[in-house]
Motif scaffolding. Structure first.
Motif, PDB file in Angstrom:
ATOM      1  N   ILE A 309      -5.158 -29.967  55.363  1.00 44.41           N
ATOM      2  CA  ILE A 309      -6.634 -29.653  55.147  1.00 44.41           C
ATOM      3  C   ILE A 309      -6.750 -29.195  53.931  1.00 44.41           C
ATOM      4  CG2 ILE A 309      -8.639 -28.124  55.866  1.00 44.41           C
ATOM      5  CD1 ILE A 309      -7.765 -28.063  58.575  1.00 44.41           C
ATOM      6  N   VAL A 310      -6.216 -28.218  53.377  1.00 47.25           N
ATOM      7  CA  VAL A 310      -6.453 -27.433  52.138  1.00 47.25           C
ATOM      8  C   VAL A 310      -6.085 -28.520  51.067  1.00 47.25           C
ATOM      9  CG1 VAL A 310      -5.623 -25.659  50.583  1.00 47.25           C
ATOM     10  CG2 VAL A 310      -6.065 -25.150  53.073  1.00 47.25           C
ATOM     11  N   PRO A 311      -4.882 -29.140  50.864  1.00 39.47           N
ATOM     12  CA  PRO A 311      -4.623 -30.051  49.813  1.00 39.47           C
ATOM     13  C   PRO A 311      -5.834 -31.065  49.808  1.00 39.47           C
ATOM     14  CG  PRO A 311      -2.649 -29.749  50.980  1.00 39.47           C
ATOM     15  CD  PRO A 311      -3.754 -28.774  51.745  1.00 39.47           C
ATOM     16  N   MET A 312      -6.315 -31.596  51.211  1.00 39.72           N
ATOM     17  CA  MET A 312      -7.270 -32.474  51.010  1.00 39.72           C
ATOM     18  C   MET A 312      -8.681 -31.909  50.417  1.00 39.72           C
ATOM     19  SD  MET A 312      -9.397 -34.618  54.648  1.00 39.72           S
ATOM     20  CE  MET A 312      -9.924 -32.831  54.805  1.00 39.72           C
ATOM     21  N   ILE A 313      -9.011 -31.083  50.813  1.00 39.04           N
ATOM     22  CA  ILE A 313     -10.168 -30.444  50.276  1.00 39.04           C
ATOM     23  C   ILE A 313      -9.932 -30.104  48.658  1.00 39.04           C
ATOM     24  CG2 ILE A 313     -11.551 -28.195  50.295  1.00 39.04           C
ATOM     25  CD1 ILE A 313     -10.956 -27.855  53.110  1.00 39.04           C
ATOM     26  N   THR A 314      -8.741 -29.655  48.249  1.00 36.00           N
ATOM     27  CA  THR A 314      -8.676 -29.437  46.960  1.00 36.00           C
ATOM     28  C   THR A 314      -8.743 -30.811  45.972  1.00 36.00           C
ATOM     29  OG1 THR A 314      -7.220 -27.652  47.427  1.00 36.00           O
ATOM     30  CG2 THR A 314      -7.018 -28.325  45.282  1.00 36.00           C
ATOM     31  N   GLY A 315      -8.057 -31.857  46.547  1.00 38.08           N
ATOM     32  CA  GLY A 315      -8.109 -33.100  46.106  1.00 38.08           C
ATOM     33  C   GLY A 315      -9.646 -33.542  45.733  1.00 38.08           C
ATOM     34  N   LEU A 317     -12.238 -31.867  45.778  1.00 35.81           N
ATOM     35  CA  LEU A 317     -13.040 -31.105  44.725  1.00 35.81           C
ATOM     36  C   LEU A 317     -12.532 -31.274  43.389  1.00 35.81           C
ATOM     37  CD1 LEU A 317     -12.967 -27.575  46.326  1.00 35.81           C
ATOM     38  CD2 LEU A 317     -14.905 -29.096  46.292  1.00 35.81           C
ATOM     39  N   ARG A 318     -11.511 -31.774  43.117  1.00 33.06           N
ATOM     40  CA  ARG A 318     -10.812 -32.131  41.911  1.00 33.06           C
ATOM     41  C   ARG A 318     -11.296 -33.583  41.375  1.00 33.06           C
ATOM     42  NH1 ARG A 318      -4.497 -30.371  42.022  1.00 33.06           N
ATOM     43  NH2 ARG A 318      -4.932 -28.192  41.899  1.00 33.06           N
ATOM     44  N   ARG A 319     -11.509 -34.383  42.399  1.00 34.96           N
ATOM     45  CA  ARG A 319     -12.170 -35.857  42.122  1.00 34.96           C
ATOM     46  C   ARG A 319     -13.588 -35.921  41.824  1.00 34.96           C
ATOM     47  NH1 ARG A 319      -9.479 -38.789  47.511  1.00 34.96           N
ATOM     48  NH2 ARG A 319      -7.394 -38.562  46.820  1.00 34.96           N
ATOM     49  N   LYS A 320     -14.296 -34.937  42.234  1.00 37.37           N
ATOM     50  CA  LYS A 320     -15.863 -34.697  42.024  1.00 37.37           C
ATOM     51  C   LYS A 320     -16.220 -34.656  40.713  1.00 37.37           C
ATOM     52  CE  LYS A 320     -20.158 -32.920  43.686  1.00 37.37           C
ATOM     53  NZ  LYS A 320     -20.783 -31.951  44.693  1.00 37.37           N
ATOM     54  N   PRO A 321     -15.635 -33.556  39.843  1.00 37.89           N
ATOM     55  CA  PRO A 321     -15.832 -33.542  38.548  1.00 37.89           C
ATOM     56  C   PRO A 321     -15.492 -34.791  37.654  1.00 37.89           C
ATOM     57  CG  PRO A 321     -14.939 -31.543  39.259  1.00 37.89           C
ATOM     58  CD  PRO A 321     -14.710 -32.361  40.305  1.00 37.89           C
ATOM     59  N   LYS A 322     -14.350 -35.245  37.947  1.00 39.51           N
ATOM     60  CA  LYS A 322     -13.941 -36.539  37.362  1.00 39.51           C
ATOM     61  C   LYS A 322     -14.725 -37.535  37.480  1.00 39.51           C
ATOM     62  CE  LYS A 322      -8.987 -35.456  37.506  1.00 39.51           C
ATOM     63  NZ  LYS A 322      -7.364 -35.911  37.987  1.00 39.51           N
ATOM     64  N   ALA A 323     -15.200 -37.901  38.860  1.00 38.14           N
ATOM     65  CA  ALA A 323     -16.305 -38.794  38.750  1.00 38.14           C
ATOM     66  C   ALA A 323     -17.612 -38.669  37.958  1.00 38.14           C
ATOM     67  CB  ALA A 323     -16.441 -38.889  40.486  1.00 38.14           C
ATOM     68  N   GLU A 324     -17.748 -37.520  38.076  1.00 45.71           N
ATOM     69  CA  GLU A 324     -19.047 -37.186  37.497  1.00 45.71           C
ATOM     70  C   GLU A 324     -19.005 -37.539  35.907  1.00 45.71           C
ATOM     71  OE1 GLU A 324     -20.176 -33.296  38.375  1.00 45.71           O
ATOM     72  OE2 GLU A 324     -20.922 -33.710  40.547  1.00 45.71           O
ATOM     73  N   ALA A 325     -17.893 -37.037  35.419  1.00 42.44           N
ATOM     74  CA  ALA A 325     -17.634 -37.193  33.789  1.00 42.44           C
ATOM     75  C   ALA A 325     -17.544 -38.624  33.630  1.00 42.44           C
ATOM     76  CB  ALA A 325     -16.354 -36.392  33.578  1.00 42.44           C
ATOM     77  N   GLU A 326     -16.886 -39.544  34.534  1.00 45.90           N
ATOM     78  CA  GLU A 326     -16.704 -40.916  34.083  1.00 45.90           C
ATOM     79  C   GLU A 326     -18.010 -41.495  34.287  1.00 45.90           C
ATOM     80  OE1 GLU A 326     -14.035 -42.463  37.004  1.00 45.90           O
ATOM     81  OE2 GLU A 326     -12.138 -41.533  35.890  1.00 45.90           O
ATOM     82  N   GLN A 327     -19.114 -40.804  35.267  1.00 42.85           N
ATOM     83  CA  GLN A 327     -20.164 -41.542  35.389  1.00 42.85           C
ATOM     84  C   GLN A 327     -21.223 -41.343  34.047  1.00 42.85           C
ATOM     85  OE1 GLN A 327     -22.226 -40.361  38.840  1.00 42.85           O
ATOM     86  NE2 GLN A 327     -24.005 -41.890  38.759  1.00 42.85           N
ATOM     87  N   ASN A 328     -21.004 -39.975  33.685  1.00 43.67           N
ATOM     88  CA  ASN A 328     -21.909 -39.660  32.617  1.00 43.67           C
ATOM     89  C   ASN A 328     -21.459 -40.332  31.282  1.00 43.67           C
ATOM     90  OD1 ASN A 328     -23.365 -37.835  33.815  1.00 43.67           O
ATOM     91  ND2 ASN A 328     -21.943 -36.120  33.678  1.00 43.67           N
ATOM     92  N   ALA A 329     -20.146 -40.780  31.310  1.00 46.35           N
ATOM     93  CA  ALA A 329     -19.574 -41.535  30.009  1.00 46.35           C
ATOM     94  C   ALA A 329     -20.076 -42.781  29.795  1.00 46.35           C
ATOM     95  CB  ALA A 329     -17.849 -41.422  29.959  1.00 46.35           C
TER      96      ALA A 329
END
Length: 329
Positions: A309-315, A317-329
């Motif tokens: 559970i914890v590694p899944m949730i952590t993963g 949470l880490r993907r969301k900022p990356k996805a937003e950054a790529e979308q803004n770029a």
């Protein structure tokens, strides 16, 4: 960010844990103390298996030895520091001796799991057959399948035993201190060596590291922590029986770690508490068999969420900022 967030979360957990008994009823304090004590056991396996890469199926052996060692030590020497030291030293020494023959004998990881499980079952049968009055260590009767009752509770230097709220707070302190100690240990040279051995044992050996010694240290420290959990368990219930070495107990520890996340320290603790709470709730009804549910939970996480559970949730949470950054770029 994680370097700041983790200490902050541990500090908040410590403060809440120390204050919680003032808000909870006595029954709830007893209940959650049991959950937290088992979380110490889960944390010990998270260190041995998750950080050291040693698949130990018999962590309950060290937990049980710690409980029995406390009982014997407290009855013979009083419920003080001496008994506490015995409760930690006995399982640690047992883990060191067992680990020496396994790791220096270059036994395969799969067989290590089998051996540790077999040792646990041997201890179960051994303690189970000590019901006669001749089976005693000093003044302490082992009690056989009836277990040991009337175990003294850890006392302050003045002789006043700890009450349930104080045992709860002590368990919280043990968990937080253990997480901090393990985190700091993993930053030392022996700790980094343990991680290297976990990642690639052959490469670590070719680089000149003593693989057997590294595994032995990890295994011994994990046994000591499990023994400390067993000591807390004996203090909590003032009773210990051979069921502490049972196959069910050994299997539950594995499930806790897998569900929470084997590569983390927080995950197995959360998995342990959540599954114990769910098991207790399921035990109040007679429609669904508890062990069947636990088996289904294990199968689900092994097949669908193998990282926990914890590694899944952590993963996520880490993907969301990356996805937003790529979308803004």
């Amino acid at each position: 960010m994680s370097r700041i967030l983790q200490p902050a979360l541990l500090f908040v957990a410590l403060v809440l844990g120390l204050l919680a008994p003032g808000w909870l009823e006595l029954f709830t304090i007893y209940e959650f103390t049991a959950y937290l004590i088992m979380a110490v056991l889960a944390l010990s396996l998270a260190f041995v298996w998750g950080k050291g890469g040693i698949m130990c199926l018999g962590q309950a052996a060290f937990f049980g030895l710690g409980a029995y060692a406390w009982a014997v030590g407290a009855i013979n020497f009083g419920p003080g520091i001496a008994a506490l030291a015995i409760a930690v030293a006995v399982p640690a020494a047992f883990a060191a001796v067992l680990g020496y023959f396994m790791f220096y004998g270059r036994i395969n990881d799969i067989y290590i799991g089998v051996i540790t499980l077999a040792v646990t079952l041997i201890l179960f049968n051994l303690i189970n057959s000590t019901s006669g009055p001749q089976y005693r260590i000093g003044s302490a009767l082992l009690g056989g399948f009836n277990g040991m009752t009337g175990i003294p509770t850890l006392a302050w230097p003045g002789g006043m035993p700890l009450d349930p709220a104080e045992i709860f707070r002590l368990t919280v302190i043990v968990i937080v201190a253990s997480i901090v100690a393990i985190t700091l240990y993993l930053k030392t040279t022996p700790g980094k060596t343990a991680i290297a051995v976990r990642e690639n044992e052959v490469r670590a050996e070719l680089l000149g590291y003593n693989v057997a010694q590294s595994k032995l240290i990890t295994f011994t420290l994990g046994g000591a922590l499990a023994g400390l959990g067993g000591c807390l368990f004996a203090n909590w219930g003032a009773f210990v029986s051979p069921t502490i070495f049972s196959l069910v107990q050994s299997a539950q520890i594995i499930i806790w770690v897998i569900v929470g996340g084997r590569g983390t320290l927080i995950g197995p603790i959360l998995g342990c508490i959540a599954l114990q709470w769910a098991t207790m709730k399921l035990g109040t009804q007679q429609v669904v068999q508890v062990n069947l549910v636990l088996g289904l939970v294990l199968a689900f996480f092994v097949l669908v969420v193998p990282q926990g559970i914890v590694p899944m949730i952590t993963g996520l949470l880490r993907r969301k900022p990356k996805a937003e950054a790529e979308q803004n770029a």
